[in-house]
Scaffold this motif. Structure first.
Motif, mmCIF file in Angstrom:
data_model
loop_
_atom_site.group_PDB
_atom_site.id
_atom_site.type_symbol
_atom_site.label_atom_id
_atom_site.label_comp_id
_atom_site.label_asym_id
_atom_site.label_seq_id
_atom_site.Cartn_x
_atom_site.Cartn_y
_atom_site.Cartn_z
ATOM 1 N N TYR A 65 24.647 -29.762 35.930
ATOM 2 C CA TYR A 65 24.535 -30.826 34.923
ATOM 3 C C TYR A 65 25.764 -30.548 33.964
ATOM 4 C CZ TYR A 65 22.662 -27.482 31.573
ATOM 5 O OH TYR A 65 22.379 -26.428 30.663
ATOM 6 N N ILE A 66 26.448 -29.502 34.017
ATOM 7 C CA ILE A 66 27.610 -29.287 33.322
ATOM 8 C C ILE A 66 28.695 -29.256 34.461
ATOM 9 C CG2 ILE A 66 29.073 -27.628 32.073
ATOM 10 C CD1 ILE A 66 26.405 -26.776 30.614
ATOM 11 N N GLN A 101 26.869 -19.322 28.148
ATOM 12 C CA GLN A 101 25.974 -20.247 27.815
ATOM 13 C C GLN A 101 24.799 -19.692 27.007
ATOM 14 O OE1 GLN A 101 26.180 -22.999 28.596
ATOM 15 N NE2 GLN A 101 28.171 -23.133 29.896
ATOM 16 N N SER A 102 23.490 -19.847 27.312
ATOM 17 C CA SER A 102 22.449 -19.679 26.534
ATOM 18 C C SER A 102 22.182 -18.236 25.832
ATOM 19 C CB SER A 102 21.172 -19.715 27.203
ATOM 20 O OG SER A 102 20.589 -21.028 26.930
ATOM 21 N N LYS A 105 22.871 -17.598 22.513
ATOM 22 C CA LYS A 105 21.654 -17.770 21.535
ATOM 23 C C LYS A 105 21.164 -16.583 20.755
ATOM 24 C CE LYS A 105 20.066 -21.877 24.163
ATOM 25 N NZ LYS A 105 19.304 -22.415 24.976
ATOM 26 N N PHE A 134 13.971 -25.543 28.681
ATOM 27 C CA PHE A 134 14.566 -25.048 27.425
ATOM 28 C C PHE A 134 15.165 -26.312 26.737
ATOM 29 C CE2 PHE A 134 19.045 -25.786 28.907
ATOM 30 C CZ PHE A 134 18.696 -26.075 30.319
ATOM 31 N N ASN A 153 17.040 -25.066 23.481
ATOM 32 C CA ASN A 153 18.164 -25.659 22.861
ATOM 33 C C ASN A 153 17.862 -25.927 21.436
ATOM 34 O OD1 ASN A 153 19.222 -24.920 25.302
ATOM 35 N ND2 ASN A 153 19.975 -27.227 25.686
ATOM 36 N N GLU A 197 31.299 -29.606 28.894
ATOM 37 C CA GLU A 197 30.023 -29.656 28.332
ATOM 38 C C GLU A 197 30.169 -30.648 27.260
ATOM 39 O OE1 GLU A 197 27.910 -25.851 27.753
ATOM 40 O OE2 GLU A 197 26.499 -26.908 26.603
ATOM 41 N N ASN A 204 21.654 -32.739 24.035
ATOM 42 C CA ASN A 204 21.591 -31.940 22.820
ATOM 43 C C ASN A 204 21.789 -32.654 21.439
ATOM 44 O OD1 ASN A 204 20.930 -29.568 24.319
ATOM 45 N ND2 ASN A 204 23.275 -29.062 24.702
ATOM 46 N N TYR A 228 27.448 -25.400 18.588
ATOM 47 C CA TYR A 228 26.707 -24.739 19.851
ATOM 48 C C TYR A 228 27.201 -24.808 21.256
ATOM 49 C CZ TYR A 228 22.981 -24.746 23.215
ATOM 50 O OH TYR A 228 22.094 -24.773 24.317
ATOM 51 N N CYS A 232 28.503 -21.832 23.679
ATOM 52 C CA CYS A 232 28.173 -21.633 24.897
ATOM 53 C C CYS A 232 29.057 -21.412 25.939
ATOM 54 C CB CYS A 232 27.130 -22.738 25.402
ATOM 55 S SG CYS A 232 25.521 -22.682 24.536
ATOM 56 N N TYR A 280 13.557 -18.613 30.306
ATOM 57 C CA TYR A 280 13.257 -20.126 30.249
ATOM 58 C C TYR A 280 11.773 -20.055 30.765
ATOM 59 C CZ TYR A 280 18.098 -20.732 30.808
ATOM 60 O OH TYR A 280 19.575 -20.625 30.592
ATOM 61 N N GLY A 297 21.424 -17.154 31.051
ATOM 62 C CA GLY A 297 22.326 -18.532 30.796
ATOM 63 C C GLY A 297 22.588 -19.032 31.964
ATOM 64 N N VAL A 298 22.880 -20.523 31.881
ATOM 65 C CA VAL A 298 22.958 -21.188 33.269
ATOM 66 C C VAL A 298 24.390 -20.980 33.896
ATOM 67 C CG1 VAL A 298 21.471 -23.389 32.620
ATOM 68 C CG2 VAL A 298 23.540 -23.278 31.865
HETATM 69 N N1 GLU Z 1 25.115 -24.957 26.887
HETATM 70 C C1 GLU Z 1 23.795 -25.232 27.644
HETATM 71 C C2 GLU Z 1 23.038 -26.292 27.314
HETATM 72 O O1 GLU Z 1 22.873 -26.564 26.204
HETATM 73 C C3 GLU Z 1 23.081 -23.863 27.342
HETATM 74 C C4 GLU Z 1 22.096 -23.827 28.569
HETATM 75 C C5 GLU Z 1 21.529 -22.351 29.108
HETATM 76 O O2 GLU Z 1 22.420 -21.501 29.454
HETATM 77 O O3 GLU Z 1 20.291 -22.433 29.033
HETATM 78 O O4 GLU Z 1 22.400 -26.973 28.134
#
Ligand code: GLU
Length: 353
Positions: A65-66, A101-102, A105, A134, A153, A197, A204, A228, A232, A280, A297-298
């Motif tokens: 999706y990215i 990525q995540s 956070k 998420f 997110n 992204e 988001n 954000y 990531c 997740y 992270g994705v």
């Molecule tokens: N940047 C990704 C997003 O916002 C992070 C998602 C992830 O790694 O869970 O979708």
């Protein structure tokens, strides 16, 4: 090549072959000998066994999706362990820089706690597992706090919005500098990931606007999403990620630099949040099977923390349906099992089975 290195030099002890990768065991400057850090031979053997066992596993698929993430070589596979006394074990593709990525956070949460104190962060974000994806919009509507927790997110974008600064650049630099201090070396943004992204992050932005409706975002919503998205897109390799994990295992002190980079009093809040929501929608299954605070992270990275002992980070891009790296989960579970790391098991503190 089997190598033990220190600040004062590198000693080659002999050579052993690992078919698909090189295992180096550098022991960098040991700043604080930990009485509970795991024994080198056991860790090395467990990691090597797990690596060999799972290296040809082709289950799962890259996140797509990215768009950038879909093109990452799905065969990449790196494992790194950093202990609280800064011993480093590495196997496979540990130099490849992937997007955090995540997992970012976790560290923006640490910075927000340092700036505001954990109570204010708790009030403004909360700490409840959402039981939803998420990036769920429904969770923002349904959950009483709207933000859920700092690792989904919505809660993460709101946490990013807590970081103070005169403008977006100042806030972003502060976050990147903080991550670099935790990694013990300068980290940089992977620009192509950020662009990829930023061009596809309407979801988001929608979350941020919805949070604004509930007064649960604390700066301009789009600016917060942009920062954000940058956080990531920060690049880390498996060793850097393991060191970032080892900081949490070491009460907030970087085992390589000796610097207290995360406040010790914040560490239990960070780790409990990771234990509840780090993987997740399979965080419950992870707690059941592995019993370690971790974050996924994705981009294909997972870091798991063994408090007082160290951290293990694995990078392998193929993900399962929940969004967690398939190989990373298997390696961490295997190593954790071998070394009695599960925090919910009395063996983790030395009781016999
Ligand atoms: N940047 C990704 C997003 O916002 C992070 C998602 C992830 O790694 O869970 O979708």
């Amino acid at each position: 090549m089997f190598r033990i290195s220190s600040r004062f030099g590198t000693f080659f002890l002999g050579a052993f072959l690992v078919v698909a990768g090189t295992c180096t065991v550098p022991v960098h400057g040991q700043t604080n000998k930990s009485p509970v850090a795991p024994n080198r031979e056991r860790v090395e053997a467990a990691v090597r066994e797990a690596y060999d066992k799972y290296r040809s596993d082709t289950n799962g698929k890259n996140a797509d999706y990215i768009p950038y993430l879909a093109q990452v070589d799905s065969k990449l596979f790196g494992v790194a362990v950093v202990t609280t006394d800064n011993q480093v074990y590495e196997l496979g593709d540990v130099k490849y820089s992937f997007s955090i990525q995540s997992i970012s956070k976790v560290y923006t949460l640490a910075l927000a706690m340092e700036e505001l104190g954990f109570d204010k962060v708790f009030q403004r974000i909360g700490s409840e597992p959402t039981g939803r994806a998420f990036n769920s919009v429904l969770a923002v509507v349904d959950i009483p706090t709207h933000t859920g927790n700092p690792l989904v997110n919505a809660g993460a974008i709101a946490t990013t919005s807590l970081i103070a600064g005169k403008n977006e650049d100042e806030k972003w630099s502060k976050i990147l500098d903080f991550y670099s201090k935790v990694a013990g070396e300068k980290l940089v943004l992977i620009d192509e990931v950020y662009k990829s992204e930023a061009a596809t992050n309407a979801g988001n932005k929608a979350l941020a606007m919805l949070l604004a409706k509930y007064d649960r975002i604390y700066a301009d919503p789009f600016e917060s999403v942009d920062i954000y998205t940058k956080q990531c897109s920060v690049g880390v390799n498996a060793t850097q990620l393991a060191r970032m994990g080892a900081v949490l295992a070491n009460n907030g002190k970087n085992p390589a630099t000796g610097e207290q980079v995360i406040r010790a009093e914040d560490v239990p809040y960070i780790l409990s949040t990771m234990a509840m929501a780090g993987l997740y929608d399979s965080s419950g299954s992870w707690a059941w099977h592995v019993g370690l605070p971790a974050k996924s992270g994705v981009g294909g990275g997972i870091v798991a923390i063994v408090p007082g002992k160290g951290a293990i980070a694995v990078f392998a891009p193929r993900l399962d349906d929940a969004g967690n790296s398939v190989k990373a989960q298997k390696v961490i579970e295997f190593v954790g099992d071998k070394l009695d790391y599960n925090l919910f098991s009395p063996q983790s503190v030395g009781l016999k089975k």
